[in-house]
Scaffold this motif. Structure first.
Motif, PDB file in Angstrom:
ATOM      1  N   LYS A   1      -6.750   3.003 -12.066  1.00  0.00           N
ATOM      2  CA  LYS A   1      -5.926   4.167 -11.711  1.00  0.00           C
ATOM      3  C   LYS A   1      -5.630   4.188 -10.210  1.00  0.00           C
ATOM      4  N   TRP A   2      -6.564   3.668  -9.415  1.00  0.00           N
ATOM      5  CA  TRP A   2      -6.353   3.580  -7.969  1.00  0.00           C
ATOM      6  C   TRP A   2      -5.193   2.627  -7.649  1.00  0.00           C
ATOM      7  N   THR A   3      -5.114   1.515  -8.367  1.00  0.00           N
ATOM      8  CA  THR A   3      -4.062   0.530  -8.083  1.00  0.00           C
ATOM      9  C   THR A   3      -2.680   1.019  -8.513  1.00  0.00           C
ATOM     10  N   THR A   4      -2.631   2.076  -9.331  1.00  0.00           N
ATOM     11  CA  THR A   4      -1.341   2.619  -9.780  1.00  0.00           C
ATOM     12  C   THR A   4      -1.035   3.979  -9.163  1.00  0.00           C
TER      13      THR A   4
ATOM     14  N   VAL B   1      -5.224   7.574  -9.172  1.00  0.00           N
ATOM     15  CA  VAL B   1      -6.311   7.990  -8.291  1.00  0.00           C
ATOM     16  C   VAL B   1      -5.832   7.714  -6.867  1.00  0.00           C
ATOM     17  N   LYS B   2      -5.782   8.745  -6.052  1.00  0.00           N
ATOM     18  CA  LYS B   2      -5.209   8.638  -4.711  1.00  0.00           C
ATOM     19  C   LYS B   2      -6.183   7.973  -3.733  1.00  0.00           C
ATOM     20  N   PHE B   3      -5.623   7.432  -2.658  1.00  0.00           N
ATOM     21  CA  PHE B   3      -6.462   6.876  -1.602  1.00  0.00           C
ATOM     22  C   PHE B   3      -7.375   7.943  -1.004  1.00  0.00           C
ATOM     23  N   THR B   4      -6.937   9.187  -1.064  1.00  0.00           N
ATOM     24  CA  THR B   4      -7.729  10.288  -0.513  1.00  0.00           C
ATOM     25  C   THR B   4      -8.827  10.764  -1.460  1.00  0.00           C
ATOM     26  N   ASP B   5      -8.889  10.195  -2.645  1.00  0.00           N
ATOM     27  CA  ASP B   5      -9.953  10.550  -3.592  1.00  0.00           C
ATOM     28  C   ASP B   5     -11.305  10.185  -2.989  1.00  0.00           C
ATOM     29  N   PRO B   6     -12.325  11.013  -3.195  1.00  0.00           N
ATOM     30  CA  PRO B   6     -13.652  10.730  -2.647  1.00  0.00           C
ATOM     31  C   PRO B   6     -14.184   9.345  -3.008  1.00  0.00           C
ATOM     32  N   ALA B   7     -13.821   8.827  -4.187  1.00  0.00           N
ATOM     33  CA  ALA B   7     -14.297   7.514  -4.609  1.00  0.00           C
ATOM     34  C   ALA B   7     -13.761   6.419  -3.690  1.00  0.00           C
TER      35      ALA B   7
ATOM     36  N   ALA C   1       0.551  -4.784   0.708  1.00  0.00           N
ATOM     37  CA  ALA C   1       0.823  -5.778   1.743  1.00  0.00           C
ATOM     38  C   ALA C   1       1.408  -5.098   2.977  1.00  0.00           C
ATOM     39  N   GLY C   2       1.041  -3.827   3.152  1.00  0.00           N
ATOM     40  CA  GLY C   2       1.565  -3.071   4.283  1.00  0.00           C
ATOM     41  C   GLY C   2       0.577  -2.039   4.768  1.00  0.00           C
ATOM     42  N   ALA C   3       0.718  -0.816   4.266  1.00  0.00           N
ATOM     43  CA  ALA C   3      -0.090   0.298   4.760  1.00  0.00           C
ATOM     44  C   ALA C   3      -1.589   0.093   4.575  1.00  0.00           C
ATOM     45  N   PHE C   4      -1.984  -0.574   3.490  1.00  0.00           N
ATOM     46  CA  PHE C   4      -3.408  -0.832   3.253  1.00  0.00           C
ATOM     47  C   PHE C   4      -3.942  -1.779   4.330  1.00  0.00           C
TER      48      PHE C   4
ATOM     49  N   LYS D   1      -5.697   9.118   4.320  1.00  0.00           N
ATOM     50  CA  LYS D   1      -4.552  10.032   4.327  1.00  0.00           C
ATOM     51  C   LYS D   1      -3.272   9.308   4.737  1.00  0.00           C
ATOM     52  N   GLU D   2      -3.368   8.440   5.755  1.00  0.00           N
ATOM     53  CA  GLU D   2      -2.175   7.729   6.227  1.00  0.00           C
ATOM     54  C   GLU D   2      -1.659   6.742   5.177  1.00  0.00           C
TER      55      GLU D   2
END
Length: 453
Positions: free
Chosen positions: A243-246, A249-255, A422-425, A443-444
């Motif tokens: 779910k994170w890769t799609t 689940v957001k990058f801001t999720d505690p996990a 291949a950018g923001a991450f 967040k960014e």
């Protein structure tokens, strides 16, 4: 994507030609490490295909193409099918052009499940059938994972199995120098808790535990994404990773924030990294493992995929001068089993034919794997092969990591949109080791994903 970058794609050209059966690398029946019975049985079952033609389009060029052609020679010899293989420097774009133009190859082999899912959704792939999906589930390590990466929604919206995995890579590795461990009295950790303890012990003994380098020109930052993906698989259930890769689940999720922080517990500690924290982003990933071989060692541990020995000092003997261990799991998360991060190529039928179906059947024979295993640059999750066929002990042990895995996941950043994976991450990881908090970094990256239309 970084996998393509690391393969060092050669000059632009379209390579094609018929696979020849005249020169089989290993004479059938003459070496007991190969399962020749599987070859003989396959040959007997497909004797009616002699003289038919088939085209295969794939990602392999240069040395890997030569190795793949050595496998095709056995398929040709067994069936009498005239096989033509071709590739392109821009193979991802080329297969889209060919399928949309109505001139696809019979078989397309690609390392991007996302691209294949898109082709399936447009009706350009042929389902391989539930029997092949069941065979894969029963015969591959982490079989369910591989079936999942080959299952997509077709043009009709219904899910079906479209892509058969053949050839894999392993990223979940930590490299070290056995002699350094022996002299210091260190043991290979079997849990992440032990890895943390070893890290602290090395500092206590006056050493530096880790060599970490994120530098990679315009791709600087990607090695950190592998760290975080490995940590995610060891802290969270596979569906959270998916779910994170799609972006479900957001990058801001505690996990996700917790995984970033865990990476930071290694990379942002001045005492833990060769050259200090400032050197992490400034050191090229190709140079970062060199500290392992210093006298005295500048570091004792290096997290990187199976390709990294290419950048070890010339003459380094694997298993003797350098070795690896599986990136361990947390004792506190033992229920997550043995996850493996990696990559792989997937075989699909883009123009149905009996020879194309026969080729998929061929990939279910141990011989189709063992002949490449005995040469180089090939790992397989197929549990039915003879592990003794691997060309060296390093490949054999990496193959065992695949066959004993309970979960296999593709590199997460490669599954994300290019502007993120291949950018923001990548840039976010550079900012993170540069001093930004895990929360602000997340967040960014999430803001960049939210901005994609």
């Amino acid at each position: 994507m970084k996998k393509t970058f690391l393969m060092g794609v050669a000059i632009a050209a379209l390579l094609s030609g018929a696979a020849s059966a005249a020169d089989l690398k290993f004479a059938p029946g003459q070496d007991s490490k190969f399962n020749w019975k599987s070859y003989d049985d396959f040959k007997a079952a497909h004797a009616d295909l002699k003289g038919q033609e088939m085209t295969i389009f794939g990602p392999w060029r240069g040395e890997d193409e030569a190795l793949f052609r050595s496998i095709l020679a056995y398929f040709t010899e067994a069936t009498g099918i005239d096989v033509k293989y071709s590739s392109s420097e821009n193979y991802e774009q080329q297969i889209v052009i060919d399928t949309q133009a109505g001139s696809p190859p019979n078989v397309a082999i690609l390392p991007q499940p996302g691209l294949l899912a898109d082709l399936a959704g447009k009706g350009f792939l042929t389902p391989l059938g539930d029997d092949n999906a069941k065979w894969l589930k029963d015969n591959y390590g982490a079989g369910d994972s591989w079936v999942g990466y080959g299952t997509y929604k077709g043009k009709d919206g219904k899910e079906a199995f479209y892509a058969f995995p053949y050839k894999a890579d392993v990223k979940s590795l930590v490299w070290y120098v056995p002699e350094n461990f022996k002299e210091a009295g260190y043991k290979v950790p079997t849990t992440m808790e032990e890895l943390h303890a070893l890290t602290d012990q090395i500092v206590k003994d006056g050493g530096v535990p880790w060599c970490i380098g994120l530098g990679s020109g315009g791709a600087t930052g990607w090695p950190a994404t592998d760290w975080i993906e490995d940590i995610m698989l060891r802290q969270q259930k596979p569906d959270v990773y998916d779910k994170w890769t799609t972006n479900e689940v957001k990058f801001t999720d505690p996990a996700v924030v917790a995984a970033i922080e865990e990476f930071g517990s290694f990379a942002k500690n001045e005492k833990y990294v060769d050259g200090g924290v400032a050197a992490v982003a400034a050191t090229d990933f190709r140079d970062s493992p060199k500290g392992l071989f210093g006298v005295p060692p500048k570091c004792y541990l290096h997290h990187q995929a199976s390709f990294i020995p290419s950048f070890f000092p010339e003459g380094t003997k694997l298993g003797q001068d350098a070795d690896f261990f599986y990136m361990p799991t947390y004792a506190a998360h033992a229920d997550l089993g043995k996850p493996v991060l990696g990559a792989g190529t997937l075989v699909t039928i883009t123009k149905d034919s009996k020879p194309a179906r026969a080729f998929v059947d061929f990939l279910k024979t141990p011989i189709a794997h063992e002949v490449w295993m005995a040469q180089s640059s090939f790992l397989t999750p197929y549990k039915g092969v003879n592990a003794g066929a691997y060309a060296n002990d390093q490949m054999k042990r990496e193959g065992e990591i695949l066959t004993t895995a309970t979960t296999f996941r593709f590199d997460g950043s490669d599954l994300m949109p290019g502007k993120i994976g291949a950018g923001a991450f990548w840039t976010g990881m550079v900012d993170f080791v540069g001093g930004k908090s895990a929360e602000d970094t997340a967040k960014e990256i999430q803001s960049a994903w939210d901005a994609i239309k």
